[in-house]
Design a protein around this motif. Sequence first.
Motif, PDB file in Angstrom:
ATOM      1  N   ILE A 252      -0.044  24.082  -7.446  1.00  0.00           N
ATOM      2  CA  ILE A 252      -0.195  22.909  -6.588  1.00  0.00           C
ATOM      3  C   ILE A 252       0.433  21.700  -7.273  1.00  0.00           C
ATOM      4  CG2 ILE A 252      -2.316  23.768  -5.530  1.00  0.00           C
ATOM      5  CD1 ILE A 252      -3.847  21.759  -7.275  1.00  0.00           C
ATOM      6  N   GLY A 253       0.698  20.665  -6.489  1.00  0.00           N
ATOM      7  CA  GLY A 253       1.169  19.424  -7.062  1.00  0.00           C
ATOM      8  C   GLY A 253       0.067  18.743  -7.846  1.00  0.00           C
ATOM      9  N   THR A 254       0.431  18.214  -9.013  1.00  0.00           N
ATOM     10  CA  THR A 254      -0.519  17.559  -9.910  1.00  0.00           C
ATOM     11  C   THR A 254       0.109  16.266 -10.421  1.00  0.00           C
ATOM     12  OG1 THR A 254      -1.371  19.718 -10.616  1.00  0.00           O
ATOM     13  CG2 THR A 254      -1.867  17.835 -12.031  1.00  0.00           C
ATOM     14  N   ALA A 255      -0.694  15.244 -10.597  1.00  0.00           N
ATOM     15  CA  ALA A 255      -0.193  13.965 -11.100  1.00  0.00           C
ATOM     16  C   ALA A 255      -0.133  13.985 -12.620  1.00  0.00           C
ATOM     17  CB  ALA A 255      -1.086  12.821 -10.631  1.00  0.00           C
ATOM     18  N   ILE A 256       1.004  13.556 -13.187  1.00  0.00           N
ATOM     19  CA  ILE A 256       1.127  13.476 -14.646  1.00  0.00           C
ATOM     20  C   ILE A 256       1.453  12.061 -15.116  1.00  0.00           C
ATOM     21  CG2 ILE A 256       1.811  15.903 -14.845  1.00  0.00           C
ATOM     22  CD1 ILE A 256       4.695  14.836 -15.407  1.00  0.00           C
ATOM     23  N   GLY A 257       1.614  11.155 -14.182  1.00  0.00           N
ATOM     24  CA  GLY A 257       1.872   9.757 -14.531  1.00  0.00           C
ATOM     25  C   GLY A 257       1.628   8.886 -13.319  1.00  0.00           C
ATOM     26  N   CYS A 258       1.260   7.642 -13.552  1.00  0.00           N
ATOM     27  CA  CYS A 258       1.033   6.747 -12.409  1.00  0.00           C
ATOM     28  C   CYS A 258       1.172   5.296 -12.841  1.00  0.00           C
ATOM     29  CB  CYS A 258      -0.339   6.986 -11.783  1.00  0.00           C
ATOM     30  SG  CYS A 258      -1.736   6.548 -12.837  1.00  0.00           S
ATOM     31  N   SER A 259       1.418   4.451 -11.841  1.00  0.00           N
ATOM     32  CA  SER A 259       1.463   3.014 -12.071  1.00  0.00           C
ATOM     33  C   SER A 259       1.156   2.317 -10.751  1.00  0.00           C
ATOM     34  CB  SER A 259       2.841   2.581 -12.573  1.00  0.00           C
ATOM     35  OG  SER A 259       2.867   1.178 -12.810  1.00  0.00           O
ATOM     36  N   GLY A 260       0.281   1.315 -10.830  1.00  0.00           N
ATOM     37  CA  GLY A 260      -0.056   0.549  -9.646  1.00  0.00           C
ATOM     38  C   GLY A 260      -1.314   0.985  -8.936  1.00  0.00           C
ATOM     39  N   ILE A 261      -1.894   2.091  -9.395  1.00  0.00           N
ATOM     40  CA  ILE A 261      -3.083   2.622  -8.741  1.00  0.00           C
ATOM     41  C   ILE A 261      -3.904   3.423  -9.754  1.00  0.00           C
ATOM     42  CG2 ILE A 261      -1.959   4.760  -7.999  1.00  0.00           C
ATOM     43  CD1 ILE A 261      -3.543   4.522  -5.361  1.00  0.00           C
TER      44      ILE A 261
ATOM     45  N   SER B 290      -6.015   4.566   2.783  1.00  0.00           N
ATOM     46  CA  SER B 290      -6.957   3.473   3.020  1.00  0.00           C
ATOM     47  C   SER B 290      -7.621   2.950   1.753  1.00  0.00           C
ATOM     48  CB  SER B 290      -8.038   3.919   4.009  1.00  0.00           C
ATOM     49  OG  SER B 290      -8.777   5.012   3.484  1.00  0.00           O
ATOM     50  N   ALA B 291      -7.623   3.744   0.684  1.00  0.00           N
ATOM     51  CA  ALA B 291      -8.286   3.307  -0.551  1.00  0.00           C
ATOM     52  C   ALA B 291      -7.340   2.593  -1.497  1.00  0.00           C
ATOM     53  CB  ALA B 291      -8.923   4.509  -1.246  1.00  0.00           C
TER      54      ALA B 291
ATOM     55  N   GLY C  96       0.784  -1.225   0.000  1.00  0.00           N
ATOM     56  CA  GLY C  96       0.000   0.000   0.000  1.00  0.00           C
ATOM     57  C   GLY C  96       0.815   1.273   0.000  1.00  0.00           C
ATOM     58  N   ASP C  97       2.134   1.167   0.058  1.00  0.00           N
ATOM     59  CA  ASP C  97       2.967   2.371  -0.003  1.00  0.00           C
ATOM     60  C   ASP C  97       2.831   3.029  -1.374  1.00  0.00           C
ATOM     61  OD1 ASP C  97       3.870   2.029   2.545  1.00  0.00           O
ATOM     62  OD2 ASP C  97       5.917   1.446   2.006  1.00  0.00           O
ATOM     63  N   ILE C  98       2.834   4.355  -1.377  1.00  0.00           N
ATOM     64  CA  ILE C  98       2.736   5.122  -2.620  1.00  0.00           C
ATOM     65  C   ILE C  98       3.910   6.097  -2.666  1.00  0.00           C
ATOM     66  CG2 ILE C  98       1.302   6.645  -4.042  1.00  0.00           C
ATOM     67  CD1 ILE C  98      -1.123   5.640  -2.441  1.00  0.00           C
TER      68      ILE C  98
END
Length: 253
Positions: free
Chosen positions: A167-176, A228-229, A38-40
């Motif tokens: 603000i911080g914004t997500a531009i890529g992801c993996s695993g979630i 938690s999600a 669950g670590d991100i």
Amino acid sequence: MTLELIGLKEIPLVKKGDDIGEIILDDLKKEEIPIEDGDIFLIAETLISKAEGNFIEIEKLEPTQEAIEIAEKAKKDPKIVQAILDASNEVIVVGHNFMVTETKHGFVCANAGIDESNAADGLATPMPENPDLSAKIIRETLEEVSGKDVAVIVTDTQGRAFRVGAIGTAIGCSGIKPLWVRIGDKDLYGRALETTEVATADELAAAASLLMGQADEGIPIVLVKGFSAFETLRDTEAGIDQLIRPKEFDAFR
């Protein structure tokens, strides 16, 4: 619920060819921080661009006539404008000292996300070419060594159309999954939610940005524990495209 954010403090200045996954593992070992399910890991895009050798040598650019004309209007260096144009699909608006464009990735942001801060003189760092793939490679390294299920989110600092400040914004992801669709969930009064979708990757990126900072803080990676999600949103195939609003539904273009 308790959410813990840990800024990794032993991250060195990154150079081309460095393995971000291995750098994270070295830091965690030094700081005696275990990897848990669950670590991100939130990672600043500039760090990834540097490791991938993704630099723009500003002085070598030759501005086109379009770049020169936009530079005059925006009061910007024509070479910087050319770099922005090269990284963009479309120029949406030109203002004083900024341009809003759609990047090659499909993001709508200022100056195509090109960053001149925290880079050597004469260089600028564009966004990683494929932030989802970058995140996946790092996630797989961390999971292979730890045996745990984790996620990686690549972050950028962006402004907003109708509010002051970045603000911080997500531009890529993996695993979630970056988007939590809560349609059908119940509110406090038992009513089903009809339209609620939560940009959880952006919310996590914004939280991490408080530790990363914008100047010389030197914390390009933040570890989030206790989200938690995580299990609800766990997905090794999802990418950031879930957060990109289709152009036909964009009410402001």
